[in-house]
Design an enzyme around this catalytic site. Structure first.
Site, PDB file in Angstrom:
ATOM      1  N   CYS A 130      -7.916  -8.721  -3.566  1.00 33.55           N
ATOM      2  CA  CYS A 130      -7.487  -7.428  -4.102  1.00 33.55           C
ATOM      3  C   CYS A 130      -6.132  -6.988  -3.564  1.00 33.55           C
ATOM      4  CB  CYS A 130      -8.543  -6.366  -3.820  1.00 33.55           C
ATOM      5  SG  CYS A 130      -9.126  -6.327  -2.103  1.00 33.55           S
ATOM      6  N   HIS A 243      -6.367   0.820  -2.889  1.00 29.53           N
ATOM      7  CA  HIS A 243      -5.647   0.197  -1.778  1.00 29.53           C
ATOM      8  C   HIS A 243      -4.176   0.602  -1.824  1.00 29.53           C
ATOM      9  CE1 HIS A 243      -9.156  -1.994  -0.906  1.00 29.53           C
ATOM     10  NE2 HIS A 243      -8.784  -3.227  -1.172  1.00 29.53           N
TER      11      HIS A 243
END
Length: 340
Positions: A130, A243
């Site tokens: 990710c 994130h």
């Protein structure tokens, strides 16, 4: 004629997002099947305006299915992916199991779509980590213009990257801080995550870096250019979804911050929000549910000749996992399978 699609791990955070995104993007599917472990058999899952009941992954026959999106972790993938691939179903895997196999393409469609044709060697395609996925979307157009020599990145990764258990732990610990009689010691994480940050994701390696940090190095080299030098510090933060990354790059040729901003504005998958004023940047809360990788705080690094800094934010359950997998499936359909 549309595709027959299987989603393995449909009851998890990423699996649910895969089903949502397949429906949102109107993926041309004649049939979508939700697969899960036996303990989750017949769980009802939403797919657009339809409700799917999960089927047993252990006994499922992939024969006749075109694409399987896997979100079940490395150990289960090791067992089931070869079965699906042998049955003629192309596996797009979200685990780390196949990312470093030289015969299996590791793909971010905005970055290295040409790699899709390598799927046929093993009928498997790997989805990157990710934190890597969002970073390379921002790096590639700048690399094409000025060739990136070195990347220094610090990540601020949400607890959803650790699955439902990570999200539950942050929620429970946050509540317990206001109720001292309800102590919630760390289980999923190595230290308390509520009101804290933890510079440790995945296991430690002999080099002193964590495996998460090593992944960012290895995957960036495989996806963009093996000559790029990358160093990473990966940190878990008390954010549920999204994130963030502080990225510093050094290029071979000088790249002005204004030109970099213009390049990124025209790049696929990137949304530039970069105003030098209060709130003129993107934070994790702003990106949840969005498809884009957001770039803010683009500025010259005056400590080196050819340096730039930027702030990169994305929904890790989407671009960092489920969305990228669906985009790979779309690319596979356009370039290789070409049905209907």
């Amino acid at each position: 004629m549309g595709y027959r699609i299987a989603v393995a791990g449909a009851t998890g955070n990423v699996g649910r997002e895969m089903l949502n995104i397949l429906a949102e993007r109107e993926f041309p599917a004649d049939e979508v099947v939700a697969l899960a472990s036996r303990k989750s058999l017949n769980t009802e899952m939403s797919y657009g305006d339809k409700t799917l009941k999960t089927k047993d992954l252990d006994t499922f026959d992939f024969t006749g299915f075109d694409i399987a999106l896997f979100a079940i972790g490395s150990e289960a993938t090791k067992q089931y992916a070869p079965k699906a691939a042998a049955a003629g179903c192309v596996v797009i895997d979200n685990s780390s199991l196949y990312r470093y196999d030289s015969e299996i393409p590791l793909i971010v469609p905005e970055v290295n779509p040409q790699a899709i044709h390598g799927y046929a060697r093993k009928n498997i395609i790997a989805n990157p980590n990710c934190s890597t996925a969002q970073m390379v979307v921002a790096l590639k157009p700048l690399h094409d213009r000025a060739k990136i020599k070195r990347v220094v990145v610090s990540t601020y990764q949400s607890v959803s990257g650790a699955g439902k258990e990570g999200m539950d732990e942050l929620w429970d610990q946050t509540k317990s801080i206001y109720n001292p009689t309800d102590d919630k010691p760390p289980k999923k994480f190595t230290k308390q995550i509520a009101f804290n940050v933890i510079p440790h994701i995945d296991v430690f390696l002999d080099s002193g870096e964590t495996k998460e940090e090593w992944k960012m190095v290895a995957e960036t080299k495989k996806i963009i250019d093996p000559s790029i030098k990358v160093t990473a510090t990966c940190v878990r933060v008390p954010v549920f979804v999204g994130h963030s990354e502080a990225v510093n790059i050094e290029t071979e040729e000088f790249l002005d911050e204004d030109e970099a901003r213009d390049i990124l504005r025209e790049s696929p998958g990137v949304m530039v929000i970069d105003k030098r004023e209060d709130g003129g940047y993107i934070t994790p809360i702003d990106c949840v549910g969005d498809f884009a990788t957001f770039v803010s705080r683009i500025r010259q690094d005056s400590t080196i000749d050819n340096g730039l800094n930027m702030w990169v934010v994305s929904d890790n359950l989407r671009k960092g996992a489920a969305l990228n997998a669906v985009q790979i499936a779309e690319l596979l359909g356009r370039e290789c399978l070409k049905k209907g």
